[in-house]
Design a protein around this motif. Structure first.
Motif, PDB file in Angstrom:
ATOM      1  N   LEU A   6     -46.413  25.955 -15.245  1.00 11.43           N
ATOM      2  CA  LEU A   6     -46.725  25.062 -16.346  1.00 11.43           C
ATOM      3  C   LEU A   6     -45.388  24.514 -16.842  1.00 11.43           C
ATOM      4  O   LEU A   6     -44.428  25.268 -16.976  1.00 11.43           O
ATOM      5  N   ALA A   7     -45.315  23.218 -17.085  1.00 14.88           N
ATOM      6  CA  ALA A   7     -44.106  22.625 -17.651  1.00 14.88           C
ATOM      7  C   ALA A   7     -44.480  21.893 -18.929  1.00 14.88           C
ATOM      8  O   ALA A   7     -45.442  21.126 -18.959  1.00 14.88           O
ATOM      9  N   ARG A  15     -41.818  25.238 -28.129  1.00  8.36           N
ATOM     10  CA  ARG A  15     -41.042  26.487 -28.183  1.00  8.36           C
ATOM     11  C   ARG A  15     -41.894  27.642 -28.711  1.00  8.36           C
ATOM     12  O   ARG A  15     -41.797  28.766 -28.231  1.00  8.36           O
ATOM     13  N   TYR A  16     -42.765  27.369 -29.688  1.00 10.40           N
ATOM     14  CA  TYR A  16     -43.678  28.404 -30.177  1.00 10.40           C
ATOM     15  C   TYR A  16     -44.730  28.758 -29.128  1.00 10.40           C
ATOM     16  O   TYR A  16     -45.098  29.926 -28.980  1.00 10.40           O
ATOM     17  N   GLN A  31     -37.861  28.906 -17.553  1.00  8.14           N
ATOM     18  CA  GLN A  31     -36.663  28.132 -17.222  1.00  8.14           C
ATOM     19  C   GLN A  31     -36.539  26.981 -18.209  1.00  8.14           C
ATOM     20  O   GLN A  31     -37.427  26.131 -18.281  1.00  8.14           O
ATOM     21  N   HIS A  32     -35.434  26.961 -18.947  1.00 10.55           N
ATOM     22  CA  HIS A  32     -35.159  25.869 -19.879  1.00 10.55           C
ATOM     23  C   HIS A  32     -34.334  24.825 -19.146  1.00 10.55           C
ATOM     24  O   HIS A  32     -33.245  25.116 -18.645  1.00 10.55           O
ATOM     25  N   ARG A  38     -40.133  25.192 -18.128  1.00 11.66           N
ATOM     26  CA  ARG A  38     -41.039  25.532 -17.027  1.00 11.66           C
ATOM     27  C   ARG A  38     -41.326  27.023 -17.084  1.00 11.66           C
ATOM     28  O   ARG A  38     -40.409  27.844 -17.195  1.00 11.66           O
ATOM     29  N   ILE A  39     -42.613  27.364 -16.986  1.00 10.77           N
ATOM     30  CA  ILE A  39     -43.063  28.755 -17.014  1.00 10.77           C
ATOM     31  C   ILE A  39     -43.782  29.022 -15.707  1.00 10.77           C
ATOM     32  O   ILE A  39     -44.684  28.273 -15.327  1.00 10.77           O
ATOM     33  N   GLU A  40     -43.392  30.093 -15.009  1.00  4.57           N
ATOM     34  CA  GLU A  40     -44.027  30.490 -13.755  1.00  4.57           C
ATOM     35  C   GLU A  40     -44.458  31.945 -13.845  1.00  4.57           C
ATOM     36  O   GLU A  40     -43.818  32.742 -14.537  1.00  4.57           O
ATOM     37  N   ASN A  41     -45.504  32.269 -13.097  1.00  2.35           N
ATOM     38  CA  ASN A  41     -45.938  33.656 -13.003  1.00  2.35           C
ATOM     39  C   ASN A  41     -46.683  33.837 -11.691  1.00  2.35           C
ATOM     40  O   ASN A  41     -47.265  32.883 -11.169  1.00  2.35           O
TER      41      ASN A  41
END
Length: 89
Positions: A6-7, A15-16, A31-32, A38-41
């Motif tokens: 998700l970006a 940010r929240y 990753q900023h 960007r959020i990965e899992n």
């Protein structure tokens, strides 16, 4: 295993949301980047309304995520309480 991602635009509200995602998905990678987060899992990523509301300090509709969304990867399962990204095989 496949990663979902998700970006979001890098702004005050996002940010929240990212803080809430980190709390509910401790194994997620954040990753900023310039103007983007960007959020990965692995396999699954959950964004819970209740956790985001706690971070924001106000009511939050899951649909509001789309205001800050740049892109995502994975199958989306969404209701009024959460949005889940996952790969179903």
């Amino acid at each position: 295993m496949s990663k979902v991602y998700l970006a979001l635009q890098d702004n005050d509200v996002s940010r929240y949301i990212v803080e809430a995602i980190e709390e509910d998905n401790p194994s997620a990678s954040i990753q900023h980047m310039p103007a983007m987060i960007r959020i990965e899992n692995e396999d699954r990523l959950v964004i819970r309304r209740e956790t985001v509301e706690d971070k924001l300090g106000r009511d939050w509709d899951v649909q509001e995520l789309h205001l800050n969304l740049i892109t995502l990867g994975g199958n989306v399962d969404e209701d009024e309480d959460q949005l889940t990204l996952c790969w179903k095989g």
